[in-house]
Design a protein around this motif. Sequence first.
Motif, mmCIF file in Angstrom:
data_model
loop_
_atom_site.group_PDB
_atom_site.id
_atom_site.type_symbol
_atom_site.label_atom_id
_atom_site.label_comp_id
_atom_site.label_asym_id
_atom_site.label_seq_id
_atom_site.Cartn_x
_atom_site.Cartn_y
_atom_site.Cartn_z
ATOM 1 N N ILE A 67 1.084 -1.402 -0.148
ATOM 2 C CA ILE A 67 -0.030 0.038 -0.058
ATOM 3 C C ILE A 67 0.826 1.134 0.204
ATOM 4 O O ILE A 67 0.727 2.742 -0.844
ATOM 5 C CB ILE A 67 -1.169 0.128 1.291
ATOM 6 C CG1 ILE A 67 -2.016 -1.157 1.036
ATOM 7 C CG2 ILE A 67 -1.969 1.225 1.455
ATOM 8 C CD1 ILE A 67 -3.281 -1.070 2.351
ATOM 9 N N SER A 104 3.902 1.578 -1.888
ATOM 10 C CA SER A 104 4.299 1.477 -2.845
ATOM 11 C C SER A 104 2.920 2.180 -3.588
ATOM 12 O O SER A 104 3.239 3.480 -4.527
ATOM 13 C CB SER A 104 4.752 0.222 -3.551
ATOM 14 O OG SER A 104 6.143 0.096 -2.908
ATOM 15 N N LEU A 105 2.110 1.737 -3.404
ATOM 16 C CA LEU A 105 0.569 2.796 -4.274
ATOM 17 C C LEU A 105 0.822 3.791 -4.066
ATOM 18 O O LEU A 105 -0.065 4.606 -5.136
ATOM 19 C CB LEU A 105 -0.438 1.530 -4.216
ATOM 20 C CG LEU A 105 0.243 0.085 -4.739
ATOM 21 C CD1 LEU A 105 -1.387 -1.124 -4.786
ATOM 22 C CD2 LEU A 105 -0.256 0.157 -5.874
ATOM 23 N N VAL A 132 3.276 6.127 -6.076
ATOM 24 C CA VAL A 132 2.407 6.546 -7.309
ATOM 25 C C VAL A 132 1.887 7.541 -6.812
ATOM 26 O O VAL A 132 1.608 8.219 -8.043
ATOM 27 C CB VAL A 132 1.833 5.020 -8.380
ATOM 28 C CG1 VAL A 132 1.259 5.886 -9.179
ATOM 29 C CG2 VAL A 132 2.839 4.343 -7.914
ATOM 30 N N ARG A 133 0.664 7.615 -6.396
ATOM 31 C CA ARG A 133 0.160 8.108 -6.347
ATOM 32 C C ARG A 133 0.039 9.820 -5.643
ATOM 33 O O ARG A 133 -0.108 10.916 -6.718
ATOM 34 C CB ARG A 133 -1.410 8.035 -5.441
ATOM 35 C CG ARG A 133 -2.485 6.671 -5.997
ATOM 36 C CD ARG A 133 -3.219 7.479 -7.305
ATOM 37 N NE ARG A 133 -4.099 8.061 -6.591
ATOM 38 C CZ ARG A 133 -3.959 9.727 -7.400
ATOM 39 N NH1 ARG A 133 -3.601 9.941 -8.519
ATOM 40 N NH2 ARG A 133 -4.958 10.613 -6.878
ATOM 41 N N THR A 173 7.940 -0.142 -0.364
ATOM 42 C CA THR A 173 7.377 -0.523 0.417
ATOM 43 C C THR A 173 7.259 0.014 2.182
ATOM 44 O O THR A 173 5.966 -0.292 3.002
ATOM 45 C CB THR A 173 7.101 -1.622 0.551
ATOM 46 O OG1 THR A 173 8.407 -3.081 0.870
ATOM 47 C CG2 THR A 173 6.821 -3.065 -0.873
ATOM 48 N N VAL A 222 -5.811 5.785 -3.197
ATOM 49 C CA VAL A 222 -4.745 5.407 -2.823
ATOM 50 C C VAL A 222 -5.567 3.470 -3.683
ATOM 51 O O VAL A 222 -6.894 3.252 -2.941
ATOM 52 C CB VAL A 222 -3.782 4.481 -2.305
ATOM 53 C CG1 VAL A 222 -2.934 3.420 -2.231
ATOM 54 C CG2 VAL A 222 -3.372 5.706 -1.345
ATOM 55 N N PRO A 234 -4.224 -3.155 -3.324
ATOM 56 C CA PRO A 234 -3.051 -4.349 -3.906
ATOM 57 C C PRO A 234 -3.812 -5.297 -4.826
ATOM 58 O O PRO A 234 -4.887 -6.069 -4.257
ATOM 59 C CB PRO A 234 -2.448 -4.446 -2.747
ATOM 60 C CG PRO A 234 -2.363 -3.240 -1.707
ATOM 61 C CD PRO A 234 -4.036 -3.068 -1.935
#
Length: 141
Positions: A74, A76-77, A80-81, A97, A135, A138
């Motif tokens: 989460i 890492s995601l 990205v956002r 991560t 977000v 995954p």
Amino acid sequence: MRVEDTFYVVVTGDTLFKIATRFNTTVEQLQAWNHIPDPNHIEVGQQLLVAKSPSGFVPFPGAAWFKAKPNHPIISLMAVRLVEEGCSAYGPNGGQTQWDDEDRRSYSLWQQKLGFKGDDADGWPGEKSWDKLQVPFPQFE
């Protein structure tokens, strides 16, 4: 906690496999949603997210989760956002991560972009700013 999310409380005899089967999901997805590193270790009385909100976005995991410095996809995601929103304070290896100072600085930029100031833009996620970041969950194949 959102109305659209479905939660389940673990009872004696439960396994992640049994719970996943019951709620038509996978063990891996339950692990991701609930930050469970060992699929063979759940506790009676533990509350688990078993079905996600129709929005498709990760619900706010709580301030304590970030302060515990989680190591989870989460993060890492989220990175990205933040980059997509133009709120990056990441170096060349950023967006891993593990929650770290680069994530906190980047999240502070996001809070400032939303108009938060002072202590409200300290880089620690709150529910309002988290929900606006959207977000994604995954995905596991």
